[in-house]
Design a protein around this motif. Sequence first.
Motif, mmCIF file in Angstrom:
data_model
loop_
_atom_site.group_PDB
_atom_site.id
_atom_site.type_symbol
_atom_site.label_atom_id
_atom_site.label_comp_id
_atom_site.label_asym_id
_atom_site.label_seq_id
_atom_site.Cartn_x
_atom_site.Cartn_y
_atom_site.Cartn_z
ATOM 1 N N ILE A 1 0.344 6.557 -10.941
ATOM 2 C CA ILE A 1 0.256 5.463 -9.969
ATOM 3 C C ILE A 1 -0.577 4.318 -10.515
ATOM 4 N N TRP B 1 3.522 -1.446 -9.228
ATOM 5 C CA TRP B 1 4.573 -0.897 -8.372
ATOM 6 C C TRP B 1 5.389 -1.961 -7.661
ATOM 7 N N THR C 1 5.644 -2.682 -4.530
ATOM 8 C CA THR C 1 6.290 -2.109 -3.349
ATOM 9 C C THR C 1 5.527 -2.558 -2.110
ATOM 10 N N GLU D 1 -1.301 2.811 -2.647
ATOM 11 C CA GLU D 1 -1.985 2.400 -3.880
ATOM 12 C C GLU D 1 -3.502 2.360 -3.649
ATOM 13 N N LEU E 1 6.206 6.548 -5.429
ATOM 14 C CA LEU E 1 4.781 6.344 -5.185
ATOM 15 C C LEU E 1 4.250 7.368 -4.187
ATOM 16 N N LYS F 1 11.220 3.011 -5.398
ATOM 17 C CA LYS F 1 9.832 3.095 -5.875
ATOM 18 C C LYS F 1 8.877 3.561 -4.782
#
Length: 496
Positions: free
Chosen positions: A382, A387, A389, A395, A356, A352
């Motif tokens: 996004i 996510w 992560t 992000e 991303l 991921k």
Amino acid sequence: MSKKQHLFLLIKSLSKAEKRYFKLFVAHQKGGDAKNNNYLRLFEAIDQQTVYDEQAIKQKFAGQAFIKQLHVTKNYLNQLILKSLRNFHTKLSKEAELRDLLRDVEILFHKELYDQCRHVLDKAHQLATTYEKLPVLVEINDWKRRLCLATSLSINTQKPLDALIQENKVVVQKLNHLNHYWDWSIHLITRLSKASEASLFLQNEWFSDAQKADTIQAKKLYHHSLMAYYVMIEKDYEKAIEIVDQLVEILEAQPDHIVEDLSAYLTLLNNKVGLLLDKKAYDLIPEVLHKIRDAPAKYQIKELTAKNLKVQLHTYNVELEMYRDAHLHSQGIGLIPTIEAFLKQHEPRVPKDYLLSFYYQFAYLYFKNHQCHEALKWLNKILNVRWETAREDLETYARFLNLIIHFELGNILVLKYAVESCRRFLKKRKQTTQPFEKKILGFFAKICVHPPAEYPGFFVQLKQELFTAHTPQERSRHLDYLDFEAWIDEKCSKHR
């Protein structure tokens, strides 16, 4: 990470071929069709999930006997998958092949089928010698000694046993050399950070004489340590690249070792890319990137391991960053279809974090190329997903880029809601909201409630707050993945 997710992660790591083999493997297991079918049903249910949800599994199989002891069923399914993978990957590496051969040796020895045992030992010995599997070579020689004692009269054993002892001495010496290079590799940064050790590095017995690097693995560690020295201490990138090229030449002269450990070869080339990036030698980078991407086909590697897949993904990330930094946005956009095809080919094995990163890079390149609607398409991939992560930084930048794009498109009403959404995200994330983030949010909040005539003054104020009297380090933090300064300068220049 929760232990409950271990089975989910194992299943998600499987390739299509591995999944297909597992299903055939289970179908041929003893223990009853109904029981085996339960494992397959559980396997399929978990495989269909994008995020592991044990409660959903329990609801799906409510009333089924096996669900009452789900932890037991999951544990057995986990063992079944690993067992099928062992069978599927019997030739995963020369190490695995040697382990199988040694199991054959043990079986044949205990059955007193000594001729067959000797034949398998000879095959194992040749394999271990060719690929420098030194610990296994010692084990093979131990079996040779046992076979010699079991099949020869004591008067005839002296010479072959002496030969085994001498061979083991050579093997142990090579292991000792390798151990020293591992010791240096593991503690390299700590030692080079001490001026007393760094100044004497090239005079050290393990680096003044390359002859002690007497195996392929030792040569890898020797050259990697030298490369690190020239980068960290001498700041001599040309010399570091020269050392990388020397090791590339050594490995390419031993293609069997590249096949056995492709990741080491790819990582080496990846290091060269990093050094060329540091030198801003952009014109030399594409050739190395393509060499990395072509390596699996060149060395007939049918399926990439997870580690090698990450290296391949990294090459695309680096190339996009190169085009971004060199302001070659159209060329970066031209690469996007190729990356999309690669991601689709290896779905769902792509981590991921990489997805991303790619989505953000795509959005940013389109934004810099004044294609805001295309940029929004990738940003929404996004913004509309949780996510989970380690890349909260991306992000965050995605949300700020989203604010900029909606401003550029004149979507002031949407911008108002986007500001609030961004503020909520910043409050929920692990990292504390930074002062410069608060200033940017405040800027866009003012934009939403003031007429366009006042925008120029807000841009001038924002530039002063973000960049005036800041150190280069502080400025770089603001500009890491989103060049706010260039965007603000562009807006200020339009209103002069």
